[in-house]
Scaffold this active site. Structure first.
Site, PDB file in Angstrom:
ATOM      1  N   ASP A   1       0.905  -1.318  -0.681  1.00  0.00           N
ATOM      2  CA  ASP A   1      -0.293  -0.233   0.499  1.00  0.00           C
ATOM      3  C   ASP A   1       0.812   1.259   0.112  1.00  0.00           C
ATOM      4  OD1 ASP A   1      -2.234   1.381  -0.003  1.00  0.00           O
ATOM      5  OD2 ASP A   1      -2.031   1.266   2.420  1.00  0.00           O
TER       6      ASP A   1
ATOM      7  N   ASP B   1      -2.688   1.608   6.492  1.00  0.00           N
ATOM      8  CA  ASP B   1      -2.293   1.082   5.651  1.00  0.00           C
ATOM      9  C   ASP B   1      -1.419  -0.572   5.531  1.00  0.00           C
ATOM     10  OD1 ASP B   1      -1.667   3.756   4.924  1.00  0.00           O
ATOM     11  OD2 ASP B   1      -1.216   3.752   6.584  1.00  0.00           O
TER      12      ASP B   1
ATOM     13  N   GLU C   1      -0.698  -1.195  -4.765  1.00  0.00           N
ATOM     14  CA  GLU C   1      -2.224  -0.598  -5.125  1.00  0.00           C
ATOM     15  C   GLU C   1      -1.431   0.260  -6.253  1.00  0.00           C
ATOM     16  OE1 GLU C   1      -5.085   1.518  -1.806  1.00  0.00           O
ATOM     17  OE2 GLU C   1      -4.889   2.725  -2.729  1.00  0.00           O
TER      18      GLU C   1
END
Lengths: 190, 190
Positions: free
Chosen positions: B7, B141, B68
């Site tokens: 992330d 996260d 991501e």
């Protein structure tokens, strides 16, 4: 001072190397473009950009690297590639301990043409004149990379003074701060 | 299959490693966050993110990396750091020859919660349940990085079939193309 300028991009990443100091004639050391195929996957394109930038750093051993500062106001698709390529350029330079400066497109245009809103052609023409070249470097990304390097050479003295001032300010004991709007106002009733 | 999920971010870059295959219980191998100081210069932060990701890759030897996918619709300042950190993650993986997959936040949410518009807490709760953890990983996260890895393990079979179909299509002789609007129209006068 030898500066390597990077106009970041995945399809075309412009690279220009300039020798010089502010107030003296400048010399172009090298100029070129790192290209990666549009049909390749982004991770592979980033690896190719990294290999290209490493090769330029190895060959020309610049003392500083100037990279175009990316804003996200523009085209969504383009800006992502630009941001990613600029990250690779910053990473390659910082890994070697080279100072990296970011300049906005308008700072670069203003530095070489006198106007922050100059057209591409005008930037190319001034780069040609300032580096005493026979013709404007092609493509425009290559000329832009040289313009970035020139901009950095010319702005560096001012930036260094500013950085020294900031460092000195940080090193000095912090002055007592009064919150805005709560400053005692002399000569006025509270 | 061992997947490392990322992330991306400069302030907090979530990392999660998950072992498993679609349709079988999953196992968390590791989870954590790479942090870089907000007051540091971006090039130095990127070097720190790179060192962090390299350490995770060295330790856990994943077969695939899921990152991501970044969009630039969001906050201008944040998205640049996210795009830059994601570039570093993709670069580290591709340099080792690891396949990299990008998943959008809504794909990840839909994969683990059933809804592409799920809240952070819901993602954390499902990650906790799917990996049989005692509590949701903190910060968010870290949980998001695990969710990315889970999403990739579950989507990989479908994605592989799609990639094979695309590869087969490309390998086949290209059909003759007619430019749009210039196709001969039968039964109509020219």
């Amino acid at each position: 001072m030898r500066v390597l300028g990077v106009d970041p991009g995945l399809t075309r990443c412009g690279i220009g190397v300039v020798d010089g100091v502010a107030g003296r004639p400048l010399t172009m050391v090298g100029v070129g473009v790192i290209r990666t195929p549009a049909e390749a996957e982004t991770p592979d394109r980033l690896v190719a950009v990294e290999a290209g930038i490493e090769a330029w750093l190895d060959e020309h051993r610049p003392e500083r690297v100037a990279v175009e500062r990316v804003f996200s106001q523009h085209n969504v698709r383009t800006v992502m590639g630009t941001a990613q390529a600029s990250a690779v350029a910053m990473l390659c330079a910082a890994r070697r301990g080279l100072p990296v400066a970011l300049h906005t497109p308008s700072e670069v245009k203003a530095a070489v043409t006198g106007s922050g809103r100059a057209e591409k052609d005008q930037v190319g023409a001034m780069v040609t004149r300032l580096l005493r070249l026979d013709a404007p470097p092609k493509p425009a990304d290559a000329a832009d990379a040289l313009a970035l390097a020139i901009c950095h050479i010319w702005r560096a003295p001012a930036q260094n003074r500013l950085q020294q001032a900031v460092a000195a300010h940080r090193a000095a004991p912090a002055p007592r701060r009064t919150a805005p709007g709560r400053r005692p106002q002399k000569g006025r009733p509270a």
